[in-house]
Enzyme design. Sequence first.
Site, PDB file in Angstrom:
ATOM      1  N   PRO A 174      37.748  44.807  44.188  1.00  0.00           N
ATOM      2  CG  PRO A 174      39.189  44.187  42.435  1.00  0.00           C
ATOM      3  CD  PRO A 174      38.311  43.615  43.512  1.00  0.00           C
ATOM      4  CD1 TRP A 175      38.441  50.642  41.487  1.00  0.00           C
ATOM      5  CD2 TRP A 175      38.539  50.144  39.309  1.00  0.00           C
ATOM      6  NE1 TRP A 175      39.655  51.086  41.013  1.00  0.00           N
ATOM      7  CE2 TRP A 175      39.736  50.783  39.674  1.00  0.00           C
ATOM      8  CE3 TRP A 175      38.376  49.740  37.981  1.00  0.00           C
ATOM      9  CZ2 TRP A 175      40.776  51.029  38.775  1.00  0.00           C
ATOM     10  CZ3 TRP A 175      39.406  49.981  37.082  1.00  0.00           C
ATOM     11  CH2 TRP A 175      40.590  50.621  37.475  1.00  0.00           C
ATOM     12  CE  LYS A 199      35.262  48.108  50.858  1.00  0.00           C
ATOM     13  NZ  LYS A 199      34.817  48.906  49.695  1.00  0.00           N
ATOM     14  N   PRO A 200      31.946  45.246  48.269  1.00  0.00           N
ATOM     15  CG  PRO A 200      30.006  45.783  47.063  1.00  0.00           C
ATOM     16  CD  PRO A 200      30.480  45.317  48.419  1.00  0.00           C
ATOM     17  CB  SER A 201      35.072  48.724  44.355  1.00  0.00           C
ATOM     18  OG  SER A 201      35.327  50.085  44.078  1.00  0.00           O
ATOM     19  CD  GLU A 202      35.417  52.773  47.894  1.00  0.00           C
ATOM     20  OE1 GLU A 202      35.462  51.520  47.803  1.00  0.00           O
ATOM     21  OE2 GLU A 202      36.285  53.437  48.475  1.00  0.00           O
ATOM     22  CB  SER A 252      46.000  49.222  45.378  1.00  0.00           C
ATOM     23  OG  SER A 252      45.466  49.670  46.599  1.00  0.00           O
ATOM     24  CD  GLU A 273      45.105  36.560  44.295  1.00  0.00           C
ATOM     25  OE1 GLU A 273      46.033  37.019  43.595  1.00  0.00           O
ATOM     26  OE2 GLU A 273      44.963  35.354  44.542  1.00  0.00           O
ATOM     27  CB  CYS A 307      45.956  42.697  38.542  1.00  0.00           C
ATOM     28  SG  CYS A 307      44.830  41.328  38.382  1.00  0.00           S
ATOM     29  CD  GLU A 405      48.548  47.823  39.356  1.00  0.00           C
ATOM     30  OE1 GLU A 405      48.345  48.388  40.443  1.00  0.00           O
ATOM     31  OE2 GLU A 405      48.120  46.691  39.094  1.00  0.00           O
TER      32      GLU A 405
HETATM   33  P1  NAD Z   1      41.858  49.615  45.865  1.00  0.00           P
HETATM   34  O1  NAD Z   1      42.927  48.990  46.671  1.00  0.00           O
HETATM   35  O2  NAD Z   1      41.758  51.071  45.801  1.00  0.00           O
HETATM   36  O3  NAD Z   1      40.445  49.113  46.364  1.00  0.00           O
HETATM   37  C1  NAD Z   1      40.165  47.716  46.472  1.00  0.00           C
HETATM   38  C2  NAD Z   1      39.196  47.517  47.594  1.00  0.00           C
HETATM   39  O4  NAD Z   1      39.869  47.761  48.832  1.00  0.00           O
HETATM   40  C3  NAD Z   1      38.004  48.464  47.553  1.00  0.00           C
HETATM   41  O5  NAD Z   1      36.832  47.754  47.913  1.00  0.00           O
HETATM   42  C4  NAD Z   1      38.365  49.499  48.609  1.00  0.00           C
HETATM   43  O6  NAD Z   1      37.240  50.119  49.185  1.00  0.00           O
HETATM   44  C5  NAD Z   1      39.110  48.643  49.612  1.00  0.00           C
HETATM   45  N1  NAD Z   1      40.017  49.381  50.494  1.00  0.00           N
HETATM   46  C6  NAD Z   1      40.737  50.480  50.209  1.00  0.00           C
HETATM   47  N2  NAD Z   1      41.451  50.848  51.291  1.00  0.00           N
HETATM   48  C7  NAD Z   1      41.177  49.964  52.263  1.00  0.00           C
HETATM   49  C8  NAD Z   1      41.598  49.825  53.624  1.00  0.00           C
HETATM   50  N3  NAD Z   1      42.443  50.681  54.183  1.00  0.00           N
HETATM   51  N4  NAD Z   1      41.123  48.788  54.348  1.00  0.00           N
HETATM   52  C9  NAD Z   1      40.269  47.910  53.789  1.00  0.00           C
HETATM   53  N5  NAD Z   1      39.818  48.006  52.528  1.00  0.00           N
HETATM   54  C10 NAD Z   1      40.270  49.013  51.762  1.00  0.00           C
HETATM   55  O7  NAD Z   1      41.980  48.953  44.436  1.00  0.00           O
HETATM   56  P2  NAD Z   1      41.103  49.270  43.157  1.00  0.00           P
HETATM   57  O8  NAD Z   1      41.563  50.599  42.675  1.00  0.00           O
HETATM   58  O9  NAD Z   1      39.664  49.043  43.437  1.00  0.00           O
HETATM   59  O10 NAD Z   1      41.557  48.117  42.158  1.00  0.00           O
HETATM   60  C11 NAD Z   1      42.713  48.206  41.414  1.00  0.00           C
HETATM   61  C12 NAD Z   1      43.826  47.427  42.082  1.00  0.00           C
HETATM   62  O11 NAD Z   1      43.430  46.077  42.275  1.00  0.00           O
HETATM   63  C13 NAD Z   1      45.052  47.371  41.202  1.00  0.00           C
HETATM   64  O12 NAD Z   1      46.220  47.559  41.960  1.00  0.00           O
HETATM   65  C14 NAD Z   1      45.006  45.955  40.648  1.00  0.00           C
HETATM   66  O13 NAD Z   1      46.229  45.455  40.226  1.00  0.00           O
HETATM   67  C15 NAD Z   1      44.415  45.200  41.766  1.00  0.00           C
HETATM   68  N6  NAD Z   1      43.806  43.956  41.283  1.00  0.00           N
HETATM   69  C16 NAD Z   1      44.457  42.776  41.509  1.00  0.00           C
HETATM   70  C17 NAD Z   1      43.922  41.580  41.047  1.00  0.00           C
HETATM   71  C18 NAD Z   1      44.632  40.269  41.285  1.00  0.00           C
HETATM   72  O14 NAD Z   1      44.057  39.237  41.016  1.00  0.00           O
HETATM   73  N7  NAD Z   1      45.843  40.269  41.783  1.00  0.00           N
HETATM   74  C19 NAD Z   1      42.723  41.589  40.351  1.00  0.00           C
HETATM   75  C20 NAD Z   1      42.077  42.807  40.139  1.00  0.00           C
HETATM   76  C21 NAD Z   1      42.636  43.985  40.622  1.00  0.00           C
END
Ligand code: NAD
Length: 503
Positions: A174-175, A199-202, A252, A273, A307, A405
């Site tokens: 995630p970012w 794959k890092p967050s875009e 998420s 996670e 999170c 959230e």
């Molecule tokens: P996000 O789910 O939008 O994106 C996370 C990653 O998943 C990105 O790299 C994104 O490109 C990828 N992704 C999105 N859709 C996908 C799909 N259909 N298939 C495969 N990959 C996909 O989350 P975010 O907005 O980057 O981060 C915030 C979220 O992360 C919050 O819900 C937060 O609680 C959670 N988070 C959890 C923890 C933990 O340890 N539990 C830690 C940090 C963040």
Amino acid sequence: MTATQTEHFTVRRSPADARTLPLQLPLPPAGHFINGSFVPGSSGESIEVVDPTTEAIITSVQAGTADDVDVAVAAAVAAQKTWGATTPKERADVLNLIANIIEENREAFEAIESANTGKPQAVSEDDVSSTIDTFRFMAGASRTLTSMAGGDYATDHTSVILREPVGVVGVITPWNYPLLMAAWKIAPILAAGNSIVIKPSEQTPLSTLKLAEVLAGRIPDGILNVVTGRGRTVGQRLSEHPDIALIALTGSVVSGQAVAETAARSVKRVHLELGGKAPVLVFPDADLRAAAVGVRNAGFWNAGQDCGAACRVLVHESVAEEFTEHLVREVSTLVIGAPDAGDDVEIGPMISRPHFERVKESLEEAKAAGLTMAVGGSVLQGTGYFIEPTVITNVPSGAPIATHEIFGPVVTVETFASTEEAVRRANESPYGLSASVWTRDSSRSLRIPKQLEFGTVWVNAHLVLACEVPWGGFKGSGYGRDLSLYALDDYSRTKHVMINHGA
Ligand code: NAD
């Protein structure tokens, strides 16, 4: 409960806008990092990377494709054969080297992380220190990996339990803590003898690409590959790829569900996670000032984009007023600003315009529902995605602001009348990542955590982490553990070998 509307916050800008211009940033090369080198993507398309403090475009990265993932996975498969056959000591040497290289480049990592996320300098420093510690811990821990003792469990048959890598692991991050969340995956995955395609967050790919750049040629080629791009293309292909044995995602709930659904088709192991909405249970016997300071620190760290953020207070009605006064006073002292606008800046911007709009909308809904903005409650005008640190009171049970959230600098305060009610309402959350209990009663400090459905429960603390102890959730927060020996367990597999030594 009394409401104390404080003065408005302002954003402290960097001196004369002299903050790190994109051109001065030690940016990594463009391209995917595959088999030890940066290579162009196959689509020719790119994704802009934005500085959320200035809204300026820092650079662009490749919009990866399924073909790019396939090339990276092939490199990872080839590299894993040799890497998986190394001894724990050899792998530990590589992990310690990675830690040293990050340390040598820590200023570059901090600058990139703050530019790409808007994190205050103190948060970036903490992220880089924790990243280094994660690699050092996993270097040592990998040498302790063990399994059940061998023995004769059937007559004339001796059993040996081997612990093996799983193979190639796909990672999606995630970012909010781009480098640290990558480290939480990369360190145990490599330590257990696997190779990786990450794959890092875009939105925040730069620190992961920088890591690849500084490690290029210094660790075996192909054990760590980075493909940048979107979830629905790169993430999707990682989730479905037949040569990936396990897919690990921090993100998420919706993304976790998509990954798990896709991974099920190839019966791939999944490590998730996901989100959180941490309740903070404040009992009448608590040190109320310490609890308020705890919420100030753990609810607003990284602008609440965490999170495990201490974002949902449940306080006993008899002490709610006094606790809220402490909390309002504490939160009013937070300094908002650009990453380099002073060492005392504690709150940066939201990561992006859409996320800023989401948090803003949640605040507007809360106001429309008649909830009290005891501190903050508004967005900050001007460049950048800044939102005031906010404490909302008079929050009824089940209010959307206290159940969804928000992932911003927003803490809600609800009250409870009995211990049973506090535990029940805390557990009503669909999330189960973390919670805290504030009490000076030693019996309550053990009894309540046992009743809470969360993967981490702190007592008189919140958001304190250590590499030795596991991090991960229950229920909607996912499954699988980061950090600790449990992560190594998740990223390895056991094999039973039984030898018939009878006549
Ligand atoms: P996000 O789910 O939008 O994106 C996370 C990653 O998943 C990105 O790299 C994104 O490109 C990828 N992704 C999105 N859709 C996908 C799909 N259909 N298939 C495969 N990959 C996909 O989350 P975010 O907005 O980057 O981060 C915030 C979220 O992360 C919050 O819900 C937060 O609680 C959670 N988070 C959890 C923890 C933990 O340890 N539990 C830690 C940090 C963040």
